[in-house]
Structure formats: structure tokens, C-alpha cells
Design a protein around this motif. Structure first.
Motif, PDB file in Angstrom:
ATOM      1  N   GLU A   1       0.832  -1.203   0.000  1.00 17.69           N
ATOM      2  CA  GLU A   1       0.000   0.000   0.000  1.00 17.69           C
ATOM      3  C   GLU A   1       0.868   1.254   0.000  1.00 17.69           C
ATOM      4  O   GLU A   1       0.555   2.236  -0.685  1.00 17.69           O
ATOM      5  CB  GLU A   1      -0.929  -0.011   1.211  1.00 17.69           C
ATOM      6  CG  GLU A   1      -2.027  -1.067   1.129  1.00 17.69           C
ATOM      7  CD  GLU A   1      -2.946  -1.027   2.336  1.00 17.69           C
ATOM      8  OE1 GLU A   1      -2.592  -0.356   3.331  1.00 17.69           O
ATOM      9  OE2 GLU A   1      -4.012  -1.666   2.289  1.00 17.69           O
ATOM     10  N   ALA A   2       1.971   1.233   0.759  1.00 15.51           N
ATOM     11  CA  ALA A   2       2.893   2.369   0.760  1.00 15.51           C
ATOM     12  C   ALA A   2       3.543   2.532  -0.610  1.00 15.51           C
ATOM     13  O   ALA A   2       3.797   3.654  -1.066  1.00 15.51           O
ATOM     14  CB  ALA A   2       3.959   2.181   1.837  1.00 15.51           C
ATOM     15  N   SER A   3       3.791   1.422  -1.281  1.00 17.55           N
ATOM     16  CA  SER A   3       4.381   1.473  -2.620  1.00 17.55           C
ATOM     17  C   SER A   3       3.417   2.110  -3.609  1.00 17.55           C
ATOM     18  O   SER A   3       3.822   2.936  -4.448  1.00 17.55           O
ATOM     19  CB  SER A   3       4.757   0.059  -3.086  1.00 17.55           C
ATOM     20  OG  SER A   3       5.727  -0.518  -2.228  1.00 17.55           O
ATOM     21  N   LEU A   4       2.148   1.742  -3.536  1.00 18.19           N
ATOM     22  CA  LEU A   4       1.154   2.330  -4.434  1.00 18.19           C
ATOM     23  C   LEU A   4       1.008   3.827  -4.176  1.00 18.19           C
ATOM     24  O   LEU A   4       0.889   4.623  -5.112  1.00 18.19           O
ATOM     25  CB  LEU A   4      -0.187   1.625  -4.270  1.00 18.19           C
ATOM     26  CG  LEU A   4      -0.222   0.137  -4.645  1.00 18.19           C
ATOM     27  CD1 LEU A   4      -1.621  -0.433  -4.413  1.00 18.19           C
ATOM     28  CD2 LEU A   4       0.209  -0.077  -6.093  1.00 18.19           C
ATOM     29  N   ALA A   5       1.050   4.216  -2.909  1.00 20.57           N
ATOM     30  CA  ALA A   5       0.962   5.637  -2.572  1.00 20.57           C
ATOM     31  C   ALA A   5       2.162   6.400  -3.130  1.00 20.57           C
ATOM     32  O   ALA A   5       2.025   7.526  -3.637  1.00 20.57           O
ATOM     33  CB  ALA A   5       0.871   5.815  -1.058  1.00 20.57           C
TER      34      ALA A   5
ATOM     35  N   ALA B   1       3.904   5.570  -5.772  1.00 21.00           N
ATOM     36  CA  ALA B   1       3.742   5.643  -7.229  1.00 21.00           C
ATOM     37  C   ALA B   1       2.785   6.761  -7.614  1.00 21.00           C
ATOM     38  O   ALA B   1       3.054   7.540  -8.536  1.00 21.00           O
ATOM     39  CB  ALA B   1       3.251   4.302  -7.768  1.00 21.00           C
ATOM     40  N   PHE B   2       1.664   6.862  -6.909  1.00 22.93           N
ATOM     41  CA  PHE B   2       0.707   7.918  -7.208  1.00 22.93           C
ATOM     42  C   PHE B   2       1.307   9.298  -6.956  1.00 22.93           C
ATOM     43  O   PHE B   2       1.016  10.261  -7.677  1.00 22.93           O
ATOM     44  CB  PHE B   2      -0.561   7.743  -6.373  1.00 22.93           C
ATOM     45  CG  PHE B   2      -1.539   6.775  -6.957  1.00 22.93           C
ATOM     46  CD1 PHE B   2      -2.254   7.075  -8.109  1.00 22.93           C
ATOM     47  CD2 PHE B   2      -1.750   5.535  -6.368  1.00 22.93           C
ATOM     48  CE1 PHE B   2      -3.156   6.178  -8.654  1.00 22.93           C
ATOM     49  CE2 PHE B   2      -2.655   4.621  -6.899  1.00 22.93           C
ATOM     50  CZ  PHE B   2      -3.359   4.948  -8.053  1.00 22.93           C
ATOM     51  N   GLU B   3       2.150   9.397  -5.937  1.00 20.23           N
ATOM     52  CA  GLU B   3       2.772  10.683  -5.626  1.00 20.23           C
ATOM     53  C   GLU B   3       3.684  11.133  -6.768  1.00 20.23           C
ATOM     54  O   GLU B   3       3.686  12.312  -7.155  1.00 20.23           O
ATOM     55  CB  GLU B   3       3.577  10.557  -4.327  1.00 20.23           C
ATOM     56  CG  GLU B   3       4.343  11.817  -3.931  1.00 20.23           C
ATOM     57  CD  GLU B   3       3.425  12.957  -3.527  1.00 20.23           C
ATOM     58  OE1 GLU B   3       3.871  14.124  -3.593  1.00 20.23           O
ATOM     59  OE2 GLU B   3       2.271  12.691  -3.154  1.00 20.23           O
ATOM     60  N   LEU B   4       4.451  10.208  -7.334  1.00 19.21           N
ATOM     61  CA  LEU B   4       5.381  10.552  -8.409  1.00 19.21           C
ATOM     62  C   LEU B   4       4.694  10.704  -9.758  1.00 19.21           C
ATOM     63  O   LEU B   4       5.264  11.302 -10.673  1.00 19.21           O
ATOM     64  CB  LEU B   4       6.476   9.489  -8.507  1.00 19.21           C
ATOM     65  CG  LEU B   4       7.465   9.445  -7.345  1.00 19.21           C
ATOM     66  CD1 LEU B   4       8.371   8.217  -7.445  1.00 19.21           C
ATOM     67  CD2 LEU B   4       8.304  10.721  -7.311  1.00 19.21           C
ATOM     68  N   LEU B   5       3.489  10.157  -9.880  1.00 17.36           N
ATOM     69  CA  LEU B   5       2.792  10.180 -11.169  1.00 17.36           C
ATOM     70  C   LEU B   5       1.512  11.011 -11.103  1.00 17.36           C
ATOM     71  O   LEU B   5       0.618  10.843 -11.924  1.00 17.36           O
ATOM     72  CB  LEU B   5       2.452   8.743 -11.605  1.00 17.36           C
ATOM     73  CG  LEU B   5       3.636   7.780 -11.708  1.00 17.36           C
ATOM     74  CD1 LEU B   5       3.147   6.375 -12.048  1.00 17.36           C
ATOM     75  CD2 LEU B   5       4.637   8.264 -12.754  1.00 17.36           C
TER      76      LEU B   5
ATOM     77  N   HIS C   1       4.415   0.883 -13.244  1.00 19.42           N
ATOM     78  CA  HIS C   1       3.966   1.729 -12.131  1.00 19.42           C
ATOM     79  C   HIS C   1       4.159   0.995 -10.797  1.00 19.42           C
ATOM     80  O   HIS C   1       4.561   1.604  -9.796  1.00 19.42           O
ATOM     81  CB  HIS C   1       2.501   2.102 -12.308  1.00 19.42           C
ATOM     82  CG  HIS C   1       2.203   2.797 -13.602  1.00 19.42           C
ATOM     83  ND1 HIS C   1       0.950   2.816 -14.171  1.00 19.42           N
ATOM     84  CD2 HIS C   1       3.015   3.485 -14.443  1.00 19.42           C
ATOM     85  CE1 HIS C   1       0.991   3.510 -15.303  1.00 19.42           C
ATOM     86  NE2 HIS C   1       2.246   3.918 -15.493  1.00 19.42           N
ATOM     87  N   LEU C   2       3.859  -0.295 -10.799  1.00 18.83           N
ATOM     88  CA  LEU C   2       4.055  -1.080  -9.579  1.00 18.83           C
ATOM     89  C   LEU C   2       5.532  -1.140  -9.207  1.00 18.83           C
ATOM     90  O   LEU C   2       5.897  -1.014  -8.028  1.00 18.83           O
ATOM     91  CB  LEU C   2       3.511  -2.495  -9.773  1.00 18.83           C
ATOM     92  CG  LEU C   2       2.007  -2.622 -10.062  1.00 18.83           C
ATOM     93  CD1 LEU C   2       1.627  -4.097 -10.228  1.00 18.83           C
ATOM     94  CD2 LEU C   2       1.182  -1.977  -8.959  1.00 18.83           C
ATOM     95  N   LEU C   3       6.392  -1.317 -10.208  1.00 25.42           N
ATOM     96  CA  LEU C   3       7.832  -1.361  -9.930  1.00 25.42           C
ATOM     97  C   LEU C   3       8.314  -0.012  -9.419  1.00 25.42           C
ATOM     98  O   LEU C   3       9.155   0.046  -8.506  1.00 25.42           O
ATOM     99  CB  LEU C   3       8.599  -1.758 -11.196  1.00 25.42           C
ATOM    100  CG  LEU C   3      10.120  -1.829 -11.054  1.00 25.42           C
ATOM    101  CD1 LEU C   3      10.528  -2.843  -9.991  1.00 25.42           C
ATOM    102  CD2 LEU C   3      10.772  -2.154 -12.389  1.00 25.42           C
ATOM    103  N   LEU C   4       7.806   1.074  -9.985  1.00 19.09           N
ATOM    104  CA  LEU C   4       8.173   2.407  -9.496  1.00 19.09           C
ATOM    105  C   LEU C   4       7.820   2.546  -8.027  1.00 19.09           C
ATOM    106  O   LEU C   4       8.629   3.026  -7.225  1.00 19.09           O
ATOM    107  CB  LEU C   4       7.457   3.477 -10.318  1.00 19.09           C
ATOM    108  CG  LEU C   4       7.549   4.903  -9.785  1.00 19.09           C
ATOM    109  CD1 LEU C   4       8.987   5.386  -9.777  1.00 19.09           C
ATOM    110  CD2 LEU C   4       6.671   5.843 -10.614  1.00 19.09           C
ATOM    111  N   GLY C   5       6.610   2.125  -7.651  1.00 22.08           N
ATOM    112  CA  GLY C   5       6.210   2.219  -6.254  1.00 22.08           C
ATOM    113  C   GLY C   5       7.062   1.366  -5.345  1.00 22.08           C
ATOM    114  O   GLY C   5       7.460   1.802  -4.254  1.00 22.08           O
TER     115      GLY C   5
ATOM    116  N   THR D   1      10.077   0.655  -5.738  1.00 25.22           N
ATOM    117  CA  THR D   1      11.418   1.244  -5.644  1.00 25.22           C
ATOM    118  C   THR D   1      11.415   2.543  -4.842  1.00 25.22           C
ATOM    119  O   THR D   1      12.395   2.855  -4.171  1.00 25.22           O
ATOM    120  CB  THR D   1      11.965   1.515  -7.060  1.00 25.22           C
ATOM    121  OG1 THR D   1      11.896   0.311  -7.837  1.00 25.22           O
ATOM    122  CG2 THR D   1      13.407   1.969  -7.012  1.00 25.22           C
ATOM    123  N   ALA D   2      10.311   3.294  -4.906  1.00 25.97           N
ATOM    124  CA  ALA D   2      10.280   4.627  -4.296  1.00 25.97           C
ATOM    125  C   ALA D   2       9.858   4.628  -2.837  1.00 25.97           C
ATOM    126  O   ALA D   2      10.114   5.603  -2.126  1.00 25.97           O
ATOM    127  CB  ALA D   2       9.341   5.532  -5.096  1.00 25.97           C
ATOM    128  N   ALA D   3       9.204   3.573  -2.379  1.00 25.19           N
ATOM    129  CA  ALA D   3       8.690   3.557  -1.008  1.00 25.19           C
ATOM    130  C   ALA D   3       9.823   3.384   0.006  1.00 25.19           C
ATOM    131  O   ALA D   3      10.994   3.235  -0.358  1.00 25.19           O
ATOM    132  CB  ALA D   3       7.660   2.444  -0.855  1.00 25.19           C
TER     133      ALA D   3
END
Length: 217
Positions: free
Chosen positions: A104-108, A110-114, A127-131, A133-135
Motif C-alpha cells: 500500500e505504501a508502494s502504491l501511494a 507511485a501515485f505521488e510521483l505520477l 507503475h508497480l515497480l516504481l512504487g 522502488t520509491a517507497a
């Protein structure tokens, strides 16, 4: 917020449910989602991971407690038996209650960066991979250590949409024409009566070589 996924992301999440980290088999962990993305070998996320030599064996070596819940199903899939039917495009959202707090933190993230992409954003595998990596969790830190850069991933995704997340360089900016006001000023009404302004007289003397010379008779 209702989450929507592309068919590739839905298959990756479904594959992630085949793994358990022994803490709570009812939730999809970030590591399990990573394995699910790797299982979709032709998706963008898997290709990005493959480029950095990240594969299923490497993930299992990092987290040996991950357990495959149905290994027979995987063997049948590899041998071509009971091959899954390609998922059709659907707007049905996957239940969020099966996602772990890390996912869930990963999805958040991803949405923040996109957030500047067109909405509604249908989450693809990249998008899932971005999340992931970014969380801020163990799997994300490990992916960054392996060379994944969330900002570079976000930039690639923006480029897919034809959007530049960075300001335009100065060379790409077009010059702007500004209409200059007419600065001509009419002389004061009394100037004609008293003669030219002293400054104008001085300029006239400098420009006329005859001024100041004695006139020869």
C-alpha cells in the motif's frame, strides 16, 4: 480510492498471491509482488529488472523465508500444462485488503510521483515497480541498492505519456516579442517661444563647425 490495474498488473498480482513470507499469508508482501512482476517475463517491469540482473533466484536468496504455496502449479505452467488464459481488459479493481502495508505504501509512492499523469491512472507493471522502488521499506531499499532509480523510472513513464517532468531547457524556450511603447515626447508648448533647450543648443554647437569662429569680412 478504487485501484485499477492493467491486465499485466492483474496477472502479476495474481502470481504474487502464490508466495508467502510466513508472516501473514493473507496479505501480498512487497517481496511477493516483486516475484509476481518477475513472473510476467514480457512486461516492462520484468524487462527493467532483467536489465539489472535481478531475477527470481536473486530475490529468493535475499529473502529465503519466502515460500511458494503451490509449486505444482508453477511446474505445470512451465511445462505448458494448464496454461492460463490471457486476461481480458477489465475495469474491475482488485481488493485492496489483500495488500500488505508495504505494498500500500508502494502504491501511494507511485501515485505521488505520477500525480500529473492523466486520470484515472490505471496501474501498469512499470507503475508497480516504481512504487516498490520509491517507497520506504526493506524491498525498496534493496532495489535501490541494486541500481533502480525511482526518479529515472518516473521520468521514463512520463515520457511514455509525452509529458516532461522537468522544466524545459532554455534552448527550447521561444523568444517572446514585447510591444515597446512609443517614447517620443513632444517639446513643451513654451519651448518655441524661448528658443531651443540649452542641451539642444550645446549639441548644435558641437555639430556645427562654424559656431564659435570669427567671421572674416
Amino acid at each position: 480510492m478504487e485501484l485499477q490495474f492493467t491486465p499485466g498488473s492483474e496477472r502479476a498480482i495474481q502470481r504474487a498471491t502464490e508466495w508467502s513470507d510466513c508472516s501473514d499469508s493473507r496479505q501480498i508482501s512487497a517481496q511477493a509482488l516483486l516475484l509476481g512482476l518477475l513472473a510476467e517475463t514480457e512486461c516492462r517491469a520484468a524487462i527493467s529488472l532483467e536489465g539489472l540482473q535481478i531475477d527470481t533466484s536473486l530475490v529468493l536468496n535475499k529473502w529465503p523465508h519466502l515460500t511458494e504455496l503451490n509449486p505444482e502449479k508453477t511446474e505445470n505452467r512451465k511445462s505448458g500444462e494448464n496454461a492460463p488464459i490471457a486476461a481480458k481488459k477489465t475495469d474491475k479493481a482488485l481488493p485492496t485488503q489483500r495488500l500488505s502495508p508495504d505494498v500500500e505504501a508502494s502504491l501511494a509512492a507511485a501515485f505521488e510521483l505520477l500525480q500529473d499523469l492523466p486520470t484515472p491512472l490505471i496501474l501498469a507493471t512499470e507503475h508497480l515497480l516504481l512504487g516498490l522502488t520509491a517507497a520506504e521499506h526493506e524491498a525498496a531499499a534493496w532495489l535501490r541498492e541494486r541500481g533502480l532509480d525511482p526518479h529515472a523510472l518516473a521520468k521514463e513513464i512520463h515520457q511514455q505519456y509525452g509529458i516532461s517532468p522537468d522544466p524545459l531547457p532554455l534552448d527550447d524556450l521561444e523568444p517572446i516579442e514585447i510591444d515597446q511603447p512609443d517614447l517620443a515626447i513632444d517639446p513643451p508648448a513654451h519651448q518655441s517661444a524661448i528658443g531651443p533647450h540649452p542641451t539642444n543648443l550645446h549639441q548644435s554647437e558641437q555639430s556645427d563647425p562654424s559656431i564659435g569662429l570669427s567671421r572674416q569680412e
